[in-house]
Design an enzyme around this catalytic site. Structure first.
Site, short mmCIF file in Angstrom:
data_model
loop_
_atom_site.label_atom_id
_atom_site.label_comp_id
_atom_site.label_asym_id
_atom_site.label_seq_id
_atom_site.Cartn_x
_atom_site.Cartn_y
_atom_site.Cartn_z
N PHE A 39 1.95 9.03 1.41
CA PHE A 39 1.43 8.37 0.21
C PHE A 39 0.43 7.31 0.61
O PHE A 39 0.38 6.85 1.75
CB PHE A 39 2.56 7.77 -0.64
N CYS A 40 -0.40 6.95 -0.37
CA CYS A 40 -1.39 5.88 -0.17
C CYS A 40 -1.36 5.00 -1.42
O CYS A 40 -0.32 4.89 -2.07
CB CYS A 40 -2.77 6.48 0.09
N GLN A 41 -2.46 4.41 -1.78
CA GLN A 41 -2.51 3.55 -2.95
C GLN A 41 -2.68 4.33 -4.25
O GLN A 41 -2.02 4.07 -5.23
CB GLN A 41 -3.64 2.52 -2.82
N TYR A 65 1.51 4.65 -4.20
CA TYR A 65 2.14 3.34 -4.26
C TYR A 65 1.90 2.68 -5.63
O TYR A 65 2.77 1.95 -6.13
CB TYR A 65 1.64 2.43 -3.15
#
Length: 137
Positions: free
Chosen positions: A100-102, A129
């Site tokens: 996952f990332c932002q 996130y």
């Protein structure tokens, strides 16, 4: 009697579309599924945001490996990975290796990269996130 070429092509296209959609769903993790996987201890989380982003907050239990380091990290010897990231290196056969990332783009790229390296259980938390922080934060 054989179907006409156009009908065979249409049928083949529809089968391919179904396979692609099924694979896309299998490679994406929703928030409810992520909650369940985490509660049962069946997910390995990798936060591919920068160290600065992850330091500001991350999903509990995630290992931070910036996407710029991911290819080399996933090809390291297990001892070197452990020393650098203070976590056990994922195994090629691990299920639910969730990136996952932002916002979702880097997480998707990370999942594709990991799959290209043979990590068959690589998945992407599409909500990223941002969704986690809004709903679980």
């Amino acid at each position: 009697m054989l179907p006409a070429p156009r009908e065979r092509a249409k049928s083949a296209f529809l089968r391919l579309a179904i396979v692609v959609c099924t694979m896309a769903r299998a490679s994406t993790v929703s928030l409810p599924e992520l909650r369940s996987l985490l509660a049962s201890g069946r997910a390995r989380l990798i936060d591919v945001r920068s160290r600065e982003e992850a330091a500001a907050g991350t999903i509990p239990g995630a290992v931070n490996i910036p996407v710029s380091e991911l290819a080399s990290a996933l090809q390291m010897e297990p001892a070197a990975f452990q020393a650098l990231y203070s976590a056990e290196k994922p195994k090629l056969e691990d299920e639910n290796l969730v990136f996952f990332c932002q916002m979702g783009k880097r997480g998707f790229q990370a999942m594709q990269l990991a799959r290209g390296l043979g990590y068959t259980g690589a998945r992407n938390y599409a909500g990223a996130y941002r969704e986690w922080f809004e709903k679980e934060g």
